[in-house]
Write a protein that holds these residues in place. Sequence first.
Motif, short mmCIF file in Angstrom:
data_model
loop_
_atom_site.label_atom_id
_atom_site.label_comp_id
_atom_site.label_asym_id
_atom_site.label_seq_id
_atom_site.Cartn_x
_atom_site.Cartn_y
_atom_site.Cartn_z
N UNK C 27 7.62 -3.90 -1.29
CA UNK C 27 8.55 -3.19 -2.07
C UNK C 27 7.62 -2.49 -3.10
N UNK C 28 7.29 -3.38 -4.15
CA UNK C 28 6.76 -3.00 -5.22
C UNK C 28 5.33 -2.36 -4.97
N UNK C 32 5.03 1.70 -6.22
CA UNK C 32 4.05 2.01 -7.26
C UNK C 32 3.06 2.95 -6.61
N UNK C 33 2.56 2.76 -5.48
CA UNK C 33 1.60 3.61 -4.73
C UNK C 33 2.18 4.94 -4.54
N UNK C 34 3.23 5.09 -4.12
CA UNK C 34 4.07 6.13 -3.78
C UNK C 34 4.11 7.23 -4.96
N UNK C 35 4.39 6.44 -6.10
CA UNK C 35 4.80 7.14 -7.37
C UNK C 35 3.14 7.73 -7.84
N UNK C 61 10.25 2.57 -1.18
CA UNK C 61 11.38 1.89 -0.67
C UNK C 61 11.39 1.84 0.89
N UNK C 62 11.84 2.97 1.28
CA UNK C 62 11.90 3.11 2.63
C UNK C 62 10.87 2.70 3.54
N UNK C 63 9.58 2.90 3.13
CA UNK C 63 8.46 2.69 3.75
C UNK C 63 8.39 0.92 3.92
N UNK C 74 -2.79 -4.37 0.90
CA UNK C 74 -3.51 -3.22 1.03
C UNK C 74 -3.16 -1.97 2.28
N UNK C 75 -2.71 -2.85 3.16
CA UNK C 75 -2.16 -1.77 4.48
C UNK C 75 -0.78 -1.10 4.07
N UNK C 76 0.01 -1.75 3.20
CA UNK C 76 1.10 -1.01 2.68
C UNK C 76 0.56 -0.04 1.68
N UNK C 77 -0.58 -0.19 0.74
CA UNK C 77 -0.87 0.79 -0.05
C UNK C 77 -1.59 2.02 0.77
N UNK C 78 -2.21 1.78 1.83
CA UNK C 78 -2.67 2.80 2.76
C UNK C 78 -1.44 3.61 3.32
N UNK C 79 -0.46 2.93 3.69
CA UNK C 79 0.80 3.68 4.65
C UNK C 79 1.37 4.63 3.40
N UNK C 80 1.42 4.14 2.12
CA UNK C 80 1.92 4.93 1.25
C UNK C 80 1.28 6.16 0.93
#
Lengths: 445, 262, 312
Positions: C27-28, C32-35, C61-63, C74-80
């Motif tokens: 979540x974090x 953070x990446x999205x922002x 959050x939804x992602x 890192x994958x979460x970051x890429x997705x964001x």
Amino acid sequence: MGFIKAKYNAPGGVHPAYHKDLAAEQPIVEMPLPASLVVSMSQHLGKPATPTVKKGDSVLRGQVIGESAGFISAAVHAPTSGTVKLVAPVATAAGPQATAITIEPDGEDTWVEGISPCPNWQALGKKEIVEKIAAAGITGMGGAGFPTHVKVSPPPETEIDTLILNGAECEPYLTADYRLMVEKAAEIWQGALIIAKALDAKTIYVAIEDNKPQAIAAMQEALPAEAGDAQVVELKTEYPQGAEKQQIFAVTGREVPAGGLPLNVGIVVENVGTTLAVWDAVVNGRPLTERVTTVTGGPVAKPGNVLARLGTTTADMVEFCGGTSGAVAKIISGGPMMGFAQADMSGPTTKTTSGLLLLGPESVHAYESMPCISCGRCVGVCPMNLMPNELSQFLEAEDYETAEEYNVMDCIECGCCAFECPAHRPLVQHMRRGKTQVMINRRNQ
Amino acid sequence: MTAVIQTAITIGGAGLACGGLLALAAKFLAVEEDPRVEEVNEILPGANCGGCAYAGCAAYAEAIVLEGAAINLCAPGGAEILNKLAEATGQTAQQAEHKVAIVLCGGEVEHAPRKFDYNGVADCQAAHSTGGGDKACTYGCLGYASCARACPVGAIEIINGIAKVHPDLCISCQACVKTCPRKLIKMVPYARKIHVMCSSKDKGPAVKKACTVGCIGCTICTKLAEDEAIKMEGFLAVVDYDKDLDNDTVIEKCPPNCIVRI
Amino acid sequence: MLDVIIALVPALLVSVTFFGWNALRLTLACVITCLAAEALSRKAMGRNLGIDDLSAVITGMLLAFNLPPTLPTWMAVVGSVFAIVICKQLFGGIGYNPFNPALAGRVMLLISFPVFMTRWSEWTIPSPIGMDAVTSATPLGLVKTAVTSTGALPFTFDGATMLQLLVGNQNGCIGEVSAAALLLGGIYLLIRRCITWHIPVAYLATVAIFSGILWIHHPQQNLPPHFHLLSGGLMLGAIFMATDMVTSPVTKRGMLVFGGGCGILTVLIRKWGGYPEGVSFAILLMNAITPLINRATRPRVFGAPKGGKKQA
């Protein structure tokens, strides 16, 4: 007896905070003559009247000082006796300039000669009634100011079967019509009978929102025997129940065709204030020289309903109501939903000034308009079933053809969409601009 | 192996069929066009500015060829295109005077106060119809850039609250003239450089209240300018652009400094 | 916007309870990446809108809620970044994106990193109701595998399983497990007028009816409707994703059509599709036809002829 609840309800609508308690229980008080009156020649929809007096002329109350300048136009009368001080353009409430005649009252308030009361109006013919209304310069007093004599003389081939008196007063804050109905119910009924006679209308309805039980009771009590099957119709309290097309639907279930007029479905709607003015003009022979205006809002020291001469400036009205207590952030001529914001208090009262609303800084916010997030709230509340979200985007892109296709011309500028918009988009302003531009484009074609 | 052949035949066949259809469509659905229209259209600059009063360059080309419209209506094209058009159509080249747009208002932010805070659609038409516009002067430039957005070549810029036309960029299409709700934009000869930067028809005292650089109708300039090159129209001094005016004293002597050289 | 974040808090708490650090980590990372992505891309594009509308927080959050707990950061970051930059800002920012950014980000990850996006096995359920269990896939995944290979459901569903699914004691993406927490958030959103009932109700009802028909027809091979409703990403999708205002229709009728379409597509994919779960694809597909739905369900202008042909 004489009372029904509305069976229908038009689409959309919103429920703003009404704030009617500020002035609702204040009886109508007549305001003494101010030091000067600024009488605009453009107090109605249509062509401004042509001034017939010049600087230095002395005028009497009820004397014509502006002649009707066309089919859709209305005469303007001197609101009191006195001297013409100035004939010069002054900004109207809506913004554009129009010639205005400044009169310094002599304090005598002498009526012009030739005022002849006509208590036995039943003897008058249809044409005579219409002539009397036209001579008195009566226009719709609810807001738009359509000349009444035009409204009550429909083309001969149209049959009008119903007259609706509009006492909805759905605008927040305003209570002028409410006070009239409570205090002058019998006279309003007489006015209604006069208009019904001019129209040959068989049925009369008085439409009142259910948040005004006293007005409903008063109108019911005063219902005269000769009104036949006239009814007081109780409407659900919802903005904009006072809008003509929506009200016609709520009362009768008839839908005015898009782009059409109420007379297309055999109906004429008159504001209760207008109806009272018609009574005054026909029975007492007095032209329209005064009206009741609600002076209200947080900063007004003593909010109330003021019977003031046409041409009284906002500043004089507010002064009469005890002046202001606290800062004024916004001055609105009319109600908060459809009224016109004013730059200062110099604007004069006109036949259409139903209210003067002062708002303090706590009620006025400046918003930055955000992009539309397609929440659809405006679509849900639009009483005309339009899609303001899409329309505003077309208009922002200056795509007037598509906006016309999406029925921008049917917008009644009630403000429900802008009221609901979480992104604070100036939707009504977009619509107004779009409508103006579409009209210009049509003319140029 | 058969699979390969089948695939090749299917795909090749489909391709051939589609190509054939396209060829037939091109032949039978083709729109007949006068070749001269195309030729003229090629010459026109293609800005589609509408300055010629036709819907666009293609429409103007059609009008020239089929209706015999005048060939000097394309202001952006200038002399070069006029000559080419003359060559193509056989008409004589009759150069129209090069005019550029100018916004006749000098009421910048510090000169012209606003009478209220406008919080609405950032568009001059919209602002103008809200209480008559937020500028105290009811004639002056509102500065919401409707003209700048209408300009097809970006020749108009809002500088310090009012619109300014860059004369060298202006293609004389008049799109801005049509857009301005206060009708402040005029087309003036490019060669004329001295202007009265005010459009207020109000009397002197009223102008003074609304703007420090507004024309107060003192008539000094009309006396200084030779040959009545500046005339009074009501309470406003107006330059007569048909006359030659190249006189710096009018600029120096103007009390509110509303006459300028641009 | 703040209301949506508040509404997501119960689901976040449940996921932290069940998945611990992993839920918080993802979540974090996403938020953070999205922002950051939002702020940077707006700066790069010279748009002055700030990030204080909080829409990027919601996307993040939804992602995150749509990611499996063991996914590398890192994958979460890429997705964001994909969600915000490609799916939102490149289309013009808030209000202009045709697809739900969070879902698009998830689907991108699902297609690009299928193994990581469907790896649930290293995780043990610390059951709150006394029994420990080790699962190797999501309930829907188990069903899909079993039905495709053996032609029958792998296990039966009783009240206890129902309760587990309701509370969130199941394997799945971090935010989707607890139907109860999501419903709580949904009720809050309804009270705060952030969403209307039309899309969630139409969506859930369609899923219930469609799966119900299949179940009555062949109970051995099809899941019962209540299981459909409580499992997978349906609750999260119906309450938080399908109701995204930007990408869903504006008319009430349109919303019903949209919800119905999502429901049918979800069951179709779950039953016959290649993936065990179809909520993301269903919503994205319906996003694509939202403008058409809007056009088709334009209300009749008051006073326009009834039943007559709609004007343009």
